[in-house]
Design a protein around this motif. Structure first.
Motif, PDB file in Angstrom:
ATOM      1  N   LEU A  24       0.828  -1.213   0.000  1.00  0.00           N
ATOM      2  CA  LEU A  24       0.000   0.000   0.000  1.00  0.00           C
ATOM      3  C   LEU A  24       0.861   1.261   0.000  1.00  0.00           C
ATOM      4  O   LEU A  24       0.563   2.229  -0.703  1.00  0.00           O
ATOM      5  N   ILE A  25       1.923   1.268   0.771  1.00  0.00           N
ATOM      6  CA  ILE A  25       2.827   2.422   0.806  1.00  0.00           C
ATOM      7  C   ILE A  25       3.470   2.637  -0.566  1.00  0.00           C
ATOM      8  O   ILE A  25       3.560   3.761  -1.056  1.00  0.00           O
ATOM      9  N   ILE A  26       3.895   1.564  -1.203  1.00  0.00           N
ATOM     10  CA  ILE A  26       4.496   1.680  -2.545  1.00  0.00           C
ATOM     11  C   ILE A  26       3.488   2.236  -3.545  1.00  0.00           C
ATOM     12  O   ILE A  26       3.819   3.103  -4.356  1.00  0.00           O
ATOM     13  N   ILE A  27       2.253   1.778  -3.482  1.00  0.00           N
ATOM     14  CA  ILE A  27       1.215   2.284  -4.392  1.00  0.00           C
ATOM     15  C   ILE A  27       0.969   3.767  -4.142  1.00  0.00           C
ATOM     16  O   ILE A  27       0.886   4.560  -5.078  1.00  0.00           O
ATOM     17  N   ILE A  28       0.875   4.181  -2.893  1.00  0.00           N
ATOM     18  CA  ILE A  28       0.634   5.598  -2.571  1.00  0.00           C
ATOM     19  C   ILE A  28       1.794   6.459  -3.045  1.00  0.00           C
ATOM     20  O   ILE A  28       1.600   7.514  -3.654  1.00  0.00           O
ATOM     21  N   ILE A  29       3.023   6.022  -2.820  1.00  0.00           N
ATOM     22  CA  ILE A  29       4.189   6.779  -3.275  1.00  0.00           C
ATOM     23  C   ILE A  29       4.192   6.899  -4.795  1.00  0.00           C
ATOM     24  O   ILE A  29       4.484   7.956  -5.350  1.00  0.00           O
ATOM     25  N   SER A  30       3.834   5.837  -5.473  1.00  0.00           N
ATOM     26  CA  SER A  30       3.780   5.853  -6.938  1.00  0.00           C
ATOM     27  C   SER A  30       2.753   6.857  -7.442  1.00  0.00           C
ATOM     28  O   SER A  30       3.018   7.631  -8.363  1.00  0.00           O
ATOM     29  N   ILE A  31       1.589   6.880  -6.830  1.00  0.00           N
ATOM     30  CA  ILE A  31       0.535   7.816  -7.246  1.00  0.00           C
ATOM     31  C   ILE A  31       0.966   9.253  -6.994  1.00  0.00           C
ATOM     32  O   ILE A  31       0.824  10.121  -7.854  1.00  0.00           O
ATOM     33  N   VAL A  32       1.513   9.526  -5.821  1.00  0.00           N
ATOM     34  CA  VAL A  32       1.930  10.887  -5.482  1.00  0.00           C
ATOM     35  C   VAL A  32       3.056  11.353  -6.405  1.00  0.00           C
ATOM     36  O   VAL A  32       3.025  12.468  -6.931  1.00  0.00           O
ATOM     37  N   SER A  33       4.040  10.505  -6.654  1.00  0.00           N
ATOM     38  CA  SER A  33       5.148  10.915  -7.524  1.00  0.00           C
ATOM     39  C   SER A  33       4.676  11.130  -8.946  1.00  0.00           C
ATOM     40  O   SER A  33       5.164  12.012  -9.642  1.00  0.00           O
ATOM     41  N   THR A  34       3.706  10.351  -9.416  1.00  0.00           N
ATOM     42  CA  THR A  34       3.161  10.542 -10.761  1.00  0.00           C
ATOM     43  C   THR A  34       2.461  11.887 -10.857  1.00  0.00           C
ATOM     44  O   THR A  34       2.660  12.629 -11.815  1.00  0.00           O
ATOM     45  N   CYS A  35       1.684  12.243  -9.860  1.00  0.00           N
ATOM     46  CA  CYS A  35       0.991  13.539  -9.864  1.00  0.00           C
ATOM     47  C   CYS A  35       1.999  14.682  -9.863  1.00  0.00           C
ATOM     48  O   CYS A  35       1.844  15.651 -10.599  1.00  0.00           O
ATOM     49  N   LEU A  36       3.032  14.583  -9.054  1.00  0.00           N
ATOM     50  CA  LEU A  36       4.042  15.631  -9.013  1.00  0.00           C
ATOM     51  C   LEU A  36       4.784  15.729 -10.335  1.00  0.00           C
ATOM     52  O   LEU A  36       5.094  16.825 -10.806  1.00  0.00           O
ATOM     53  N   THR A  37       5.051  14.597 -10.970  1.00  0.00           N
ATOM     54  CA  THR A  37       5.755  14.599 -12.244  1.00  0.00           C
ATOM     55  C   THR A  37       4.945  15.344 -13.299  1.00  0.00           C
ATOM     56  O   THR A  37       5.496  16.120 -14.066  1.00  0.00           O
ATOM     57  N   TYR A  38       3.632  15.127 -13.356  1.00  0.00           N
ATOM     58  CA  TYR A  38       2.820  15.820 -14.349  1.00  0.00           C
ATOM     59  C   TYR A  38       2.868  17.328 -14.133  1.00  0.00           C
ATOM     60  O   TYR A  38       3.002  18.087 -15.070  1.00  0.00           O
ATOM     61  N   ASP A  39       2.773  17.756 -12.891  1.00  0.00           N
ATOM     62  CA  ASP A  39       2.843  19.185 -12.619  1.00  0.00           C
ATOM     63  C   ASP A  39       4.200  19.750 -13.012  1.00  0.00           C
ATOM     64  O   ASP A  39       4.293  20.822 -13.583  1.00  0.00           O
ATOM     65  N   LEU A  40       5.261  19.030 -12.719  1.00  0.00           N
ATOM     66  CA  LEU A  40       6.592  19.511 -13.054  1.00  0.00           C
ATOM     67  C   LEU A  40       6.797  19.573 -14.559  1.00  0.00           C
ATOM     68  O   LEU A  40       7.403  20.501 -15.073  1.00  0.00           O
ATOM     69  N   HIS A  41       6.263  18.597 -15.302  1.00  0.00           N
ATOM     70  CA  HIS A  41       6.390  18.636 -16.753  1.00  0.00           C
ATOM     71  C   HIS A  41       5.669  19.855 -17.321  1.00  0.00           C
ATOM     72  O   HIS A  41       6.162  20.503 -18.211  1.00  0.00           O
ATOM     73  N   PHE A  42       4.483  20.150 -16.793  1.00  0.00           N
ATOM     74  CA  PHE A  42       3.764  21.296 -17.323  1.00  0.00           C
ATOM     75  C   PHE A  42       4.487  22.591 -16.981  1.00  0.00           C
ATOM     76  O   PHE A  42       4.587  23.476 -17.802  1.00  0.00           O
ATOM     77  N   LEU A  43       5.036  22.685 -15.793  1.00  0.00           N
ATOM     78  CA  LEU A  43       5.810  23.863 -15.419  1.00  0.00           C
ATOM     79  C   LEU A  43       6.993  24.016 -16.362  1.00  0.00           C
ATOM     80  O   LEU A  43       7.281  25.098 -16.846  1.00  0.00           O
ATOM     81  N   HIS A  44       7.652  22.922 -16.678  1.00  0.00           N
ATOM     82  CA  HIS A  44       8.791  22.958 -17.585  1.00  0.00           C
ATOM     83  C   HIS A  44       8.353  23.441 -18.967  1.00  0.00           C
ATOM     84  O   HIS A  44       9.029  24.252 -19.583  1.00  0.00           O
ATOM     85  N   LEU A  45       7.227  22.970 -19.449  1.00  0.00           N
ATOM     86  CA  LEU A  45       6.721  23.400 -20.746  1.00  0.00           C
ATOM     87  C   LEU A  45       6.421  24.902 -20.742  1.00  0.00           C
ATOM     88  O   LEU A  45       6.743  25.609 -21.696  1.00  0.00           O
ATOM     89  N   THR A  46       5.856  25.398 -19.665  1.00  0.00           N
ATOM     90  CA  THR A  46       5.583  26.824 -19.541  1.00  0.00           C
ATOM     91  C   THR A  46       6.879  27.616 -19.634  1.00  0.00           C
ATOM     92  O   THR A  46       6.956  28.631 -20.332  1.00  0.00           O
ATOM     93  N   GLU A  47       7.907  27.154 -18.949  1.00  0.00           N
ATOM     94  CA  GLU A  47       9.196  27.842 -18.988  1.00  0.00           C
ATOM     95  C   GLU A  47       9.783  27.848 -20.399  1.00  0.00           C
ATOM     96  O   GLU A  47      10.378  28.843 -20.826  1.00  0.00           O
ATOM     97  N   VAL A  48       9.610  26.761 -21.122  1.00  0.00           N
ATOM     98  CA  VAL A  48      10.109  26.697 -22.505  1.00  0.00           C
ATOM     99  C   VAL A  48       9.415  27.756 -23.356  1.00  0.00           C
ATOM    100  O   VAL A  48      10.063  28.494 -24.112  1.00  0.00           O
ATOM    101  N   PHE A  49       8.101  27.869 -23.228  1.00  0.00           N
ATOM    102  CA  PHE A  49       7.372  28.860 -24.018  1.00  0.00           C
ATOM    103  C   PHE A  49       7.786  30.286 -23.649  1.00  0.00           C
ATOM    104  O   PHE A  49       7.904  31.142 -24.511  1.00  0.00           O
ATOM    105  N   TYR A  50       8.018  30.536 -22.376  1.00  0.00           N
ATOM    106  CA  TYR A  50       8.432  31.888 -21.991  1.00  0.00           C
ATOM    107  C   TYR A  50       9.830  32.220 -22.515  1.00  0.00           C
ATOM    108  O   TYR A  50      10.102  33.363 -22.867  1.00  0.00           O
ATOM    109  N   GLU A  51      10.704  31.225 -22.588  1.00  0.00           N
ATOM    110  CA  GLU A  51      12.013  31.448 -23.203  1.00  0.00           C
ATOM    111  C   GLU A  51      11.861  31.729 -24.699  1.00  0.00           C
ATOM    112  O   GLU A  51      12.571  32.567 -25.258  1.00  0.00           O
ATOM    113  N   CYS A  52      10.933  31.034 -25.345  1.00  0.00           N
ATOM    114  CA  CYS A  52      10.667  31.279 -26.776  1.00  0.00           C
ATOM    115  C   CYS A  52      10.141  32.697 -26.992  1.00  0.00           C
ATOM    116  O   CYS A  52      10.561  33.393 -27.927  1.00  0.00           O
ATOM    117  N   ILE A  53       9.243  33.139 -26.139  1.00  0.00           N
ATOM    118  CA  ILE A  53       8.696  34.497 -26.249  1.00  0.00           C
ATOM    119  C   ILE A  53       9.800  35.522 -26.034  1.00  0.00           C
ATOM    120  O   ILE A  53       9.885  36.524 -26.756  1.00  0.00           O
TER     121      ILE A  53
END
Length: 121
Positions: A24-53
């Motif tokens: 159960l702990i492994i499953i919870i850690i996996s879910i939480v890290s996946t959610c954080l990864t998606y947010d970090l990827h989107f933040l990274h994409l935002t930064e790329v666009f601002y550098e392009c601008i």
């Protein structure tokens, strides 16, 4: 003899509970890290666009063509489209090609042209 059997059964139950809790702990850690990864990827994409601008502001005759792949995300096309539009495009509308068709090089001047395999209207 009965005491030994009871101790062995209690040991097996405790061992089973430890295994279940660990899974159960492994499953919870996996879910939480996946959610954080998606947010970090989107933040990274935002930064790329601002550098392009920033680049387009400094080099007004240039064009940027970006091909976005949806990748590994739980976002639906509409959610991803909404996030991109809200966080990036709507805040900088002058720097994005807003047409459905691929623009000519002249039309793309000082713009970011986004090519995708999903709808970002």
């Amino acid at each position: 003899m009965n005491l030994i059997i009871i101790i062995i059964l209690l040991f097996r139950i405790i061992l089973f509970l430890i295994i279940v809790i660990t899974v159960l702990i492994i499953i919870i850690i996996s879910i939480v890290s996946t959610c954080l990864t998606y947010d970090l990827h989107f933040l990274h994409l935002t930064e790329v666009f601002y550098e392009c601008i920033k680049f387009l502001k400094e080099n007004g005759k240039e064009k940027i063509i970006i091909h976005l792949k949806k990748g590994y995300t739980n976002f639906s096309d509409s959610t991803l489209s909404f996030k991109m539009k809200e966080e990036i495009v709507d805040k900088n509308p002058n720097y994005f090609n807003n047409g459905k068709d691929i623009p000519t090089l002249e039309q793309a001047q000082n713009k970011i042209v986004i090519l995708t395999r999903f709808d970002i209207s």
